[in-house]
Design a protein around this motif. Structure first.
Motif, PDB file in Angstrom:
ATOM      1  N   LYS A 181      33.598 -30.561 -12.303  1.00 57.65           N
ATOM      2  CA  LYS A 181      33.150 -31.541 -11.315  1.00 57.65           C
ATOM      3  C   LYS A 181      33.521 -31.154  -9.883  1.00 57.65           C
ATOM      4  CE  LYS A 181      33.692 -35.285 -14.685  1.00 57.65           C
ATOM      5  NZ  LYS A 181      34.350 -36.580 -14.996  1.00 57.65           N
ATOM      6  N   ARG A 182      34.207 -30.024  -9.724  1.00 58.54           N
ATOM      7  CA  ARG A 182      34.695 -29.604  -8.410  1.00 58.54           C
ATOM      8  C   ARG A 182      33.550 -29.360  -7.439  1.00 58.54           C
ATOM      9  NH1 ARG A 182      35.103 -24.703  -6.048  1.00 58.54           N
ATOM     10  NH2 ARG A 182      36.786 -24.322  -4.512  1.00 58.54           N
ATOM     11  N   THR A 183      33.698 -29.886  -6.213  1.00 59.24           N
ATOM     12  CA  THR A 183      32.707 -29.631  -5.166  1.00 59.24           C
ATOM     13  C   THR A 183      32.997 -28.265  -4.545  1.00 59.24           C
ATOM     14  OG1 THR A 183      34.130 -30.771  -3.575  1.00 59.24           O
ATOM     15  CG2 THR A 183      32.409 -32.074  -4.628  1.00 59.24           C
ATOM     16  N   HIS A 184      31.958 -27.566  -4.146  1.00 58.47           N
ATOM     17  CA  HIS A 184      32.116 -26.206  -3.618  1.00 58.47           C
ATOM     18  C   HIS A 184      31.992 -26.234  -2.095  1.00 58.47           C
ATOM     19  CE1 HIS A 184      31.988 -24.483  -7.679  1.00 58.47           C
ATOM     20  NE2 HIS A 184      31.066 -25.384  -7.921  1.00 58.47           N
ATOM     21  N   LYS A 185      33.040 -26.757  -1.457  1.00 64.20           N
ATOM     22  CA  LYS A 185      33.036 -26.856   0.005  1.00 64.20           C
ATOM     23  C   LYS A 185      34.063 -25.941   0.650  1.00 64.20           C
ATOM     24  CE  LYS A 185      31.474 -31.677  -0.023  1.00 64.20           C
ATOM     25  NZ  LYS A 185      31.793 -33.069   0.351  1.00 64.20           N
ATOM     26  N   GLY A 186      34.819 -25.223  -0.164  1.00 64.13           N
ATOM     27  CA  GLY A 186      35.843 -24.344   0.378  1.00 64.13           C
ATOM     28  C   GLY A 186      36.258 -23.323  -0.656  1.00 64.13           C
ATOM     29  N   ASP A 187      37.103 -22.379  -0.257  1.00 67.01           N
ATOM     30  CA  ASP A 187      37.506 -21.322  -1.175  1.00 67.01           C
ATOM     31  C   ASP A 187      38.768 -21.653  -1.955  1.00 67.01           C
ATOM     32  OD1 ASP A 187      39.083 -21.296   1.056  1.00 67.01           O
ATOM     33  OD2 ASP A 187      39.102 -19.116   1.305  1.00 67.01           O
ATOM     34  N   CYS A 188      39.415 -22.769  -1.617  1.00 68.10           N
ATOM     35  CA  CYS A 188      40.650 -23.146  -2.295  1.00 68.10           C
ATOM     36  C   CYS A 188      40.373 -23.934  -3.574  1.00 68.10           C
ATOM     37  CB  CYS A 188      41.558 -23.956  -1.373  1.00 68.10           C
ATOM     38  SG  CYS A 188      42.304 -22.947  -0.066  1.00 68.10           S
ATOM     39  N   PHE A 189      41.319 -23.891  -4.479  1.00 67.56           N
ATOM     40  CA  PHE A 189      41.180 -24.558  -5.769  1.00 67.56           C
ATOM     41  C   PHE A 189      41.066 -26.075  -5.601  1.00 67.56           C
ATOM     42  CE2 PHE A 189      43.405 -26.419  -9.560  1.00 67.56           C
ATOM     43  CZ  PHE A 189      42.444 -26.095 -10.509  1.00 67.56           C
ATOM     44  N   LEU A 190      41.932 -26.652  -4.784  1.00 68.18           N
ATOM     45  CA  LEU A 190      41.922 -28.098  -4.563  1.00 68.18           C
ATOM     46  C   LEU A 190      41.030 -28.443  -3.375  1.00 68.18           C
ATOM     47  CD1 LEU A 190      45.722 -28.900  -5.111  1.00 68.18           C
ATOM     48  CD2 LEU A 190      43.836 -29.284  -6.717  1.00 68.18           C
TER      49      LEU A 190
END
Length: 260
Positions: A181-190
């Motif tokens: 469900k993670r959004t892909h707005k950055g390169d970090c895990f959280l």
């Protein structure tokens, strides 16, 4: 104090932490300037009242924060000014290091039960099951979390040491659900709402979860790290292994958890 502030900035302390450290060191300096003895500062702290609630004394965690700030100041004195005027404070710190309040395993479980958002559960896993500092958690890249081999690589740490830590089976299940469900707005895990999650975001999440859980303790991100360290020692893990798990520079830092 301006030079000390610059010293903290060059060592990548966060702005809010720099403000707190400066205030604590200045309080000590004011105490000494009033003619008090350094060795009695611990007594002063134990009797000091909360500014927001004058009916209560400051907590053990706050006292430890004051002593830690003075330890940093002593290091600054030695490294930059080549002075050792605060040696007495470090001896005082070692002799009077106060016990750390922790969460019980049941209270940790209660936090997870009161967390609905899967991202927030992933944050709890990073702080507790991985034993990460908040800064280490927000610095985790997606590629640092190896779900296949069940381990996490910490490339940025407070001590400058890189390390690998195993992912607990409970954390694996939560991470798997979070990644779906993670959004892909950055390169970090959280991830936060606008991109990579920040330490301030983690503090807000823990504050929100703690309020919902209604546990009558002051709950903050580092408390989860304190708790897992103590739980591992109580369950029989060797001190040196716990030290490596936490990324401590020395066993002395880990030994403070043996009070339990």
């Amino acid at each position: 104090m301006e030079n000390f502030k610059r010293y903290l900035e060059l060592r990548n302390y966060q702005k809010r932490n720099i403000t707190k450290i400066l205030a604590m060191v200045q309080e000590y300096r004011n105490y000494i300037e009033r003619g008090n003895l350094p060795i009695k500062y611990i007594i002063y702290l134990k009797q000091r009242k909360c500014r927001n609630n004058p009916e209560k004394n400051i907590s053990i965690n706050t006292i430890n924060n004051h002593l830690f700030a003075l330890k940093i100041y002593k290091t600054y004195q030695e490294e930059i000014l080549h002075q050792d005027t605060y040696l007495i404070i470090c001896r005082l710190l070692k002799r009077n290091h106060l016990p750390i309040e922790i969460l019980s395993p049941e209270e940790v479980q209660h936090l997870f039960e009161n967390t609905i958002n899967i991202r927030d559960k992933a944050v709890l896993c990073c702080l507790y099951y991985l034993g990460l500092r908040a800064g280490e958690a927000v610095g985790l890249l997606l590629e640092d979390v190896d779900m296949k081999d069940g381990k996490v690589f910490i490339r940025k740490s407070k001590t400058g040491y890189q390390r690998e830590v195993p992912i607990h089976s409970k954390a694996l299940d939560i991470f798997e659900e979070y990644l779906k469900k993670r959004t892909h707005k950055g390169d970090c895990f959280l991830q936060g709402l606008q991109g990579n999650l920040t330490t301030a975001g983690i503090e807000f999440i823990i504050e929100k979860v703690a309020e919902k859980s209604k546990i009558k303790k002051r709950i903050y991100p580092h408390l989860l790290r304190h708790s897992i360290a103590t739980h591992l020692l109580k369950n029989g893990m060797e001190l040196i292994k716990v030290s490596r798990f936490l990324g401590h520079r020395s066993l002395e830092s880990t030994q403070r958890y043996t009070h339990i």
